[in-house]
Design an enzyme around this catalytic site. Structure first.
Site: not given
Length: 145
Positions: A19, A44, A109, A112, A135, A144
């Site tokens: 990220r 995250k 992003h 990514r 994730h 994604y």
């Protein structure tokens, strides 16, 4: 892209799937060239993880380090005591998109998403991609790709 720091930061984003907030938060000490991994501290959700460090990215980072010599933050801001702002990375991405003449909406992003898609196209198991992206749920990774 004329800025070595921005070019290297965006290359790192694409080559690792990090990220934007994780890229700007990297420290020089997070690069483990012996084990070929990058430590992501407090990603995250406050989770730490490791992502792969390809030989190509390692060479790019070594060249960047030899030229820039960042003392602590891999991509320092105007004040070396702080990392570059995430918005600086996003602005660099917008500039690169414009310079390349792309009409498509591209952000940091997007790099990514491209990382994940290219791994999947190359035959990488989606669970490995899930771990690399950090994730918790496989359904997030599936979006994604």
């Amino acid at each position: 892209m004329p800025s070595l720091k921005s070019r290297t930061a965006l290359t790192t984003a694409y080559a690792t799937g990090l990220r934007a907030s994780e890229v700007v938060g990297l420290k020089v000490a997070d690069i483990d060239s012996r084990r070929k991994v990058i430590r992501v501290e407090h990603g995250k959700g406050g989770k730490d993880r490791y992502v792969m460090l390809s030989p190509q990215l390692l060479e790019i980072l070594r060249t960047y380090w030899r030229l820039a010599r960042p003392p602590n933050w891999l991509f320092p801001g105007r004040e070396e005591a702080r990392p570059i702002d995430r918005q600086v990375l996003n602005a660099a991405c917008r500039s690169a998109r414009a310079a390349a003449g792309l009409d498509k909406h591209v952000t940091a992003h997007t790099l990514r998403h491209s990382f994940a898609t290219h791994l999947l196209e190359g035959g990488t198991d989606i669970r490995i991609i899930q771990a690399l992206l950090g994730h918790a749920n496989l359904s997030t990774t599936a979006r994604y790709t």
